[in-house]
Design a protein around this motif. Structure first.
Motif, mmCIF file in Angstrom:
data_model
loop_
_atom_site.group_PDB
_atom_site.id
_atom_site.type_symbol
_atom_site.label_atom_id
_atom_site.label_comp_id
_atom_site.label_asym_id
_atom_site.label_seq_id
_atom_site.Cartn_x
_atom_site.Cartn_y
_atom_site.Cartn_z
ATOM 1 N N VAL A 260 1.045 -1.170 0.126
ATOM 2 C CA VAL A 260 0.059 0.030 -0.039
ATOM 3 C C VAL A 260 0.882 1.419 0.100
ATOM 4 N N SER A 261 0.477 2.213 -0.269
ATOM 5 C CA SER A 261 1.051 3.805 -0.569
ATOM 6 C C SER A 261 0.452 4.890 -1.023
ATOM 7 N N THR A 262 1.128 5.971 -0.983
ATOM 8 C CA THR A 262 0.322 7.125 -1.356
ATOM 9 C C THR A 262 1.145 7.766 -2.586
ATOM 10 N N VAL A 263 0.409 8.869 -3.269
ATOM 11 C CA VAL A 263 1.058 9.295 -4.607
ATOM 12 C C VAL A 263 2.425 9.998 -4.197
ATOM 13 N N ASP A 264 2.531 10.815 -2.970
ATOM 14 C CA ASP A 264 3.765 11.062 -2.575
ATOM 15 C C ASP A 264 5.112 10.070 -2.427
ATOM 16 N N ASP A 265 4.695 8.995 -1.728
ATOM 17 C CA ASP A 265 5.520 7.916 -1.595
ATOM 18 C C ASP A 265 5.949 7.379 -2.839
ATOM 19 N N VAL A 266 5.153 7.034 -3.914
ATOM 20 C CA VAL A 266 5.582 6.496 -5.075
ATOM 21 C C VAL A 266 6.280 7.588 -5.809
ATOM 22 N N TYR A 267 5.969 8.594 -5.753
ATOM 23 C CA TYR A 267 6.686 9.810 -6.278
ATOM 24 C C TYR A 267 8.098 9.799 -5.771
ATOM 25 N N ALA A 268 8.136 9.625 -4.354
ATOM 26 C CA ALA A 268 9.694 9.597 -3.852
ATOM 27 C C ALA A 268 10.558 8.451 -4.582
ATOM 28 N N PHE A 269 9.836 7.296 -4.807
ATOM 29 C CA PHE A 269 10.863 6.226 -5.350
ATOM 30 C C PHE A 269 11.135 6.509 -6.893
ATOM 31 N N GLY A 270 10.107 7.108 -7.494
ATOM 32 C CA GLY A 270 10.436 7.626 -8.901
ATOM 33 C C GLY A 270 11.487 8.755 -8.890
ATOM 34 N N ARG A 271 11.484 9.457 -7.969
ATOM 35 C CA ARG A 271 12.457 10.511 -8.019
ATOM 36 C C ARG A 271 13.915 9.697 -7.685
ATOM 37 N N MET A 272 13.921 9.066 -7.031
ATOM 38 C CA MET A 272 15.164 8.146 -6.644
ATOM 39 C C MET A 272 15.582 7.604 -7.854
ATOM 40 N N LEU A 273 14.853 7.132 -8.808
ATOM 41 C CA LEU A 273 15.204 6.434 -10.075
ATOM 42 C C LEU A 273 15.771 7.397 -11.062
#
Length: 382
Positions: A260-273
């Motif tokens: 489970v997650s939120t839009v900002d958490d998924v965004y944080a993972f994308g920023r890392m990539l």
């Protein structure tokens, strides 16, 4: 030009989903919209902080965990996995994909870490779900739509997997889903930690992904959306309530679809990539590991044979890779994936873009939903 709010509101308004949260970020410019409701009754407004079951958006996270172990020198891509997964030391393979379960031959070579990451280990879903070797994936391993409380614990699950023949020889074909669950068990056994603990320590805490995990704690259930599907005859039916299957840690933390997650958490993972493994001075992955995650590893024939899921895209580690611009939303080099619970997340390195869409309506099949396609068209045009 159409706004993100309009794109989301149009799809929510026509009954496609009770609500949606979308985020499109290019560089420092971040656009976020939350529309509709977290429940079908319309009593709880959708918010940026709403928590969703992200389903297969779990896959790139678990692939990143595997690559962290590669960076640590604990495993290598060409290592046979039997060292840590002895259940896969001597797998059998059906003689042909359509052969019965008792017509098998030995695997011609060991399954490697790279086979798991590229979904070419021999286990998983082909385009034809009616093949005899596919049935046990549903009945015995509970592959398919996430149902976390109904799946056996990792050791029992791996024992069941060892009794099921592979659909293809290792390295031969791209098969969907099962390899990510196997990756999750691999991460736990190599690290000596449970998968939830490893992900929390190595990914979620460093990136500030405070709302991501395999269960929603009691104090956050008021932010957890319901999960729905289209009912026979129309309308929506509840698949899982906020206090349902994700309210307690499951026996099997699924690397294919359990988070489970939120839009900002998924965004944080994308920023890392996008940052080649680094965010805010915190390095999680080497640039080479990120590059390998976001590089297509399939042959042209493997891509063409996997049209049910890939629609001509390639596959990196944990997500698809656009090989060419075949549709208005396709951008060569775009990396990411979609989730069967109505979620999607992609990064486009050439544009410095992260695009995340979260809804709570189950997809009716393996292809992207209309709201996903509208969202991607908008993100590509911004």
């Amino acid at each position: 030009m159409t706004s993100l709010h309009t794109v989301l509101k149009t799809n929510v308004g026509d009954g496609s989903a009770p609500g949606a949260v979308g985020l499109v970020a290019r560089g420092d410019r971040v656009e976020v919209e939350a529309v509709g409701s977290a429940d079908a009754e319309g009593t709880t407004p959708m918010r940026r902080e709403t928590i969703f079951r992200i389903a297969s958006l779990t896959k790139p996270v678990v692939a990143a965990a595997v690559m962290m172990l590669v960076d640590d020198g604990r495993i290598a891509l060409d290592d046979p996995v039997a060292r840590w997964l002895p259940e896969l030391a001597a797998p059998s393979v059906v003689r042909t994909p359509s052969s019965p379960l008792d017509d098998v031959v030995p695997a011609v070579r060991p399954i490697t870490v790279a086979d798991l990451l590229t979904f070419r280990a021999g286990y998983g879903f082909p385009s034809d779900f009616s093949l005899p070797a596919v049935g046990p994936l549903f009945s015995e391993l509970r592959q398919g739509p996430p149902q976390p409380q109904l799946v056996a614990a990792p050791d029992e699950w791996m024992a069941a997997l060892s009794r099921i023949p592979m659909v293809h020889q290792p390295g031969e074909a791209w098969l969907y889903n099962a390899c990510s669950d196997i990756q999750g068990v691999l991460v736990a056994r190599v690290s000596g930690r449970s998968l939830p603990d490893f992900l929390a320590e190595r990914i979620f805490e460093p990136l500030g992904m405070s709302d991501t995990g395999f269960a929603v704690p009691p104090g956050k259930l008021d932010r957890f959306a319901g999960y729905y599907r289209v009912a026979e005859g129309g309308g929506l039916e509840l698949v899982d309530a906020p206090d349902g299957q994700w309210s307690t840690v499951p026996p099997f933390p699924s690397g294919s679809g359990g988070l489970v997650s939120t839009v900002d958490d998924v965004y944080a993972f994308g920023r890392m990539l996008l940052g080649e493994g680094t965010v805010g001075g915190c390095r999680l992955l080497s640039p080479e590991s990120v590059r390998q995650m976001m590089t297509d590893h399939l042959s042209p024939s493997q891509r063409s044979e996997s049209t049910l899921f890939l629609e001509g895209q390639g596959w990196g580690f944990g997500g698809s890779v656009d090989v060419e611009a075949v549709e208005s939303w396709n951008v060569p080099g775009r990396y990411g994936w979609v989730g069967g619970t109505g979620t999607a997340a992609h990064v486009v390195p050439s544009a410095g873009m992260v695009a995340v869409l979260l809804t709570q309506l189950e997809s009716s099949g393996p292809t992207p939903t209309p709201v996903m396609r509208d969202f991607w068209r908008y993100a590509a045009a911004v």
